[in-house]
Design an enzyme around this catalytic site. Structure first.
Site, mmCIF file in Angstrom:
data_model
loop_
_atom_site.group_PDB
_atom_site.id
_atom_site.type_symbol
_atom_site.label_atom_id
_atom_site.label_comp_id
_atom_site.label_asym_id
_atom_site.label_seq_id
_atom_site.Cartn_x
_atom_site.Cartn_y
_atom_site.Cartn_z
ATOM 1 N N ILE A 220 0.813 -1.216 0.000
ATOM 2 C CA ILE A 220 0.000 0.000 0.000
ATOM 3 C C ILE A 220 0.847 1.267 0.000
ATOM 4 O O ILE A 220 0.297 2.369 -0.053
ATOM 5 C CB ILE A 220 -0.955 0.014 1.209
ATOM 6 C CG1 ILE A 220 -0.173 -0.077 2.522
ATOM 7 C CG2 ILE A 220 -1.970 -1.108 1.105
ATOM 8 C CD1 ILE A 220 -1.048 -0.008 3.765
ATOM 9 N N LYS A 222 5.210 2.824 -0.830
ATOM 10 C CA LYS A 222 6.644 2.639 -0.987
ATOM 11 C C LYS A 222 7.343 3.963 -0.762
ATOM 12 O O LYS A 222 6.845 5.020 -1.155
ATOM 13 C CB LYS A 222 6.989 2.096 -2.381
ATOM 14 C CG LYS A 222 6.735 0.609 -2.541
ATOM 15 C CD LYS A 222 7.492 0.039 -3.721
ATOM 16 C CE LYS A 222 7.361 -1.475 -3.778
ATOM 17 N NZ LYS A 222 8.177 -2.070 -4.856
ATOM 18 N N GLU A 227 9.079 -0.072 2.301
ATOM 19 C CA GLU A 227 7.716 -0.197 1.805
ATOM 20 C C GLU A 227 6.787 -0.501 2.967
ATOM 21 O O GLU A 227 7.228 -0.886 4.062
ATOM 22 C CB GLU A 227 7.636 -1.312 0.751
ATOM 23 C CG GLU A 227 8.001 -2.681 1.291
ATOM 24 C CD GLU A 227 8.157 -3.728 0.205
ATOM 25 O OE1 GLU A 227 8.138 -3.350 -0.979
ATOM 26 O OE2 GLU A 227 8.312 -4.917 0.544
ATOM 27 N N ASP A 337 8.473 16.494 9.077
ATOM 28 C CA ASP A 337 8.043 16.048 7.749
ATOM 29 C C ASP A 337 6.520 15.980 7.688
ATOM 30 O O ASP A 337 5.955 15.013 7.181
ATOM 31 C CB ASP A 337 8.665 14.691 7.426
ATOM 32 C CG ASP A 337 8.630 14.382 5.932
ATOM 33 O OD1 ASP A 337 8.409 15.317 5.140
ATOM 34 O OD2 ASP A 337 8.816 13.213 5.556
#
Length: 598
Positions: A220, A222, A227, A337
């Protein structure tokens, strides 16, 4: 021999004489002989014993005296072999050696100085020289293995102490619950439930998890270093999201501190605003994080589908993101982030934060020298072709939504690459002037801008142009004339996208909560109200809200096995983990207490 005068304990029956018998007992000195030094009379102790024998009747004259009998005879005979030469030369008798006499204990004896130790001979070496240290003969990994063992022992005791404290805290909570009720059945239920959970957790700690215990349903997501897969546990059928990170990539891209920071914050957090981590484990090639599966997808998928949000919907999601960022800050961490890709929606449509600084962004490109040259116009790096539209050269208006969505899709592909996306990162992170918790509030302002306008405020075709725009935000921040924003909404955005000294939220999240844009919002009850968007799911493994069609479904483990088979290397399960790849990840394993009880 008469044994009637042998010493015995004073038990109040000393006046009772023991019956004599014919048994013979060995004779030994009653007291250990004392050394005689120069100037001391050897007969002093014996005279005392004689006087004591006369008064107490415990000793007899010459009874148990080694100066008579065999001891006196052996003292004048050479019954051993010839003496060997001592390497230390000749020396006198030991102070503990009893002087040999002829029964005359009153004779004065003379001895040498026994307080100084004998010195070895100058012509003979006592010990051979110690061999020089040569750890290289044990192999190049000897020092690393020593560090690994030391770190393993240190982490073992630290984890044991931490688990003991947590267990004591759970016991205190249980005792508090027991004190709140007088119902015997209720108390017994609380006690038995707590004991059962503790036993299950101890058994869970002794188990070793591995990826073979889970069945992969679909990939779902990457990122640059790993991943995320939707998996189902074979033992009980529970569904999880498993994030796998490649160790070699972590090592090469200087992500060791970041991967540990993500593990620590997820392990310490028990907030409903942060994705829940259940357990972490590792093998020779990968790090694994088993987390809760959030089937609502991410905020970027919603922006691609709905293009823009109304102010009411934006107010709801921005308010929840404020609480999520504040929960991370209270743990002492900076996310750094915050972007729509890392804002997930649970089954009820509410927000949760994930991906703490690993998927994109913070590696070689964030070097201060790079941006110094960039600001001086010395950037000569060729532009990468990501099939992006030339957004920097066109006038963004509401009428070209198709081009905007094309940019969003290309930006998602960029997020999957090693380049990452800088659209939401604060300028102080780039310039190297130092940053604090308020850098996350800058990211919040850029997300709010995108929700209301339709694109990030500093988006560009090339990431280098995006860097320039962010650093020169005073000149590049632009609100389109054809989009009408409320006064409070625009004021909040400008209060977040500004220099760090004047940024709203620098003193805490309460500054943002009290802004006029959130007038009437009850932050304490946000998760209890119905979300504007609720995912419609057909099963527990429904991935409708994830862009799985855009993601290659070949997992990294399969690719690694194929590469190793081509090189003729051993299979991953048979590989021995090198100290370089194991030492940085010691202590990475984590197991949450309530993992098996949800």
């Amino acid at each position: 021999m008469d044994n009637t005068n042998r010493p015995h304990l004073n038990l109040g029956t000393n006046d009772t004489r023991m019956a004599p018998n014919d048994r013979t007992y060995p004779t030994t000195p009653s007291t250990f002989p004392q050394p005689v030094f120069p100037g001391q009379q050897a007969g002093g102790s014996q005279q005392y014993n004689q006087a004591y024998a006369q008064s107490g009747n415990y000793y007899q004259q010459n009874h148990n005296d080694p100066n008579t009998g065999l001891a006196h005879q052996f003292a004048h005979q050479n019954i051993g072999s010839a003496g060997r030469a001592s390497p230390y030369g000749s020396r006198g008798p030991s102070p503990a050696q009893r002087p040999r006499t002829s029964g005359n204990s009153g004779q004065q004896q003379t001895y040498g100085n026994y307080l100084s130790a004998p010195m070895p001979s100058n012509t003979q070496t006592e010990f051979a020289p110690a061999p020089e240290r040569n750890p290289d003969k044990y192999g190049p990994n000897a020092n690393n293995n020593q560090k690994k063992c030391s770190q393993l022992a240190s982490d073992f005791f630290k984890d044991s102490v931490k688990r003991a404290r947590e267990r004591n805290q759970r016991q205190s909570e249980m005792e508090q619950k027991l004190g709140e009720t007088n119902d015997a059945r209720r108390r017994e239920s609380i006690w038995s439930t707590a004991g059962r959970k503790e036993g299950q957790y101890l058994r869970f700690l002794r188990t070793k998890d591995k990826p073979e215990n889970y069945q992969t349903i679909k990939i779902i997501g990457k990122g640059a270093f790993g991943e995320v897969k939707l998996v189902q546990k074979k033992a009980d059928g529970k569904v999880y999201a498993m994030k796998s990170l490649i160790k070699t990539e972590m090592f090469k891209k200087d992500q060791l501190a970041h991967v540990r920071a993500e593990r620590d914050i997820l392990a310490e957090s028990d907030s409903p605003w942060v994705v829940k981590l259940y357990t972490t484990f590792q093998d020779a090639n990968f790090l694994y994080m088993l987390m809760e599966f959030l089937p609502g997808g991410d905020l970027m998928t919603m922006l691609i589908k709905y293009e823009i949000f109304s102010e009411d919907i934006t107010r709801f999601y921005i308010a929840e993101i404020v609480l999520a960022i504040d929960a991370v800050h209270k743990l002492g961490f900076i996310h750094r982030d915050i972007k729509p890709d890392n804002i997930l929606l649970d089954r009820g449509g509410h927000v949760k934060l994930t991906d703490f600084g690993l998927s994109t962004g913070f590696h070689k490109l964030h070097d201060n020298n790079y941006y110094t040259q960039l600001l001086q116009g010395k950037s000569n790096k060729p532009r990468d072709n990501r099939n992006s539209v030339a957004i920097d050269q066109i006038n963004l208006t509401v009428s070209n939504r198709a081009q905007i969505n094309d940019w969003r899709r290309s930006r998602r592909l960029m997020a999957y690459s090693t380049v990452g996306t800088p659209d939401y990162i604060a300028p102080e992170i780039f310039t190297g002037h130092g940053y604090s918790f308020d850098c996350d509030w800058w990211s919040l302002g850029t997300i709010m801008f995108e929700c209301l306008v339709g694109w990030p405020p500093f988006c560009a075709e090339d990431s280098h142009d995006t860097y320039r725009k962010i650093v020169n935000w005073r000149h590049s921040l632009y609100f389109p004339d054809d989009i009408t924003l409320g006064v409070d909404a625009e004021n909040l955005i400008r209060s977040l996208i500004c220099n760090t000294e004047n940024r709203l939220g620098r003193g805490g999240a309460h500054e943002i909560k009290s802004h006029a844009f959130f007038r009437g919002v009850e932050f304490d009850s946000l998760r209890r109200i119905r979300a504007p968007f609720e995912p419609r799911l057909t099963s527990a493994i429904d991935t409708t809200y994830f862009p799985t069609d855009e993601i290659d479904q070949t997992d990294n483990a399969t690719l690694l096995k194929a590469q190793q088979a081509a090189r003729g290397a051993a299979a991953p399960a048979q590989q021995e983990e090198s100290p370089e790849l194991s030492l940085p990840f010691i202590g990475y394993t984590f197991k949450r207490f309530d993992n098996n009880f949800r």
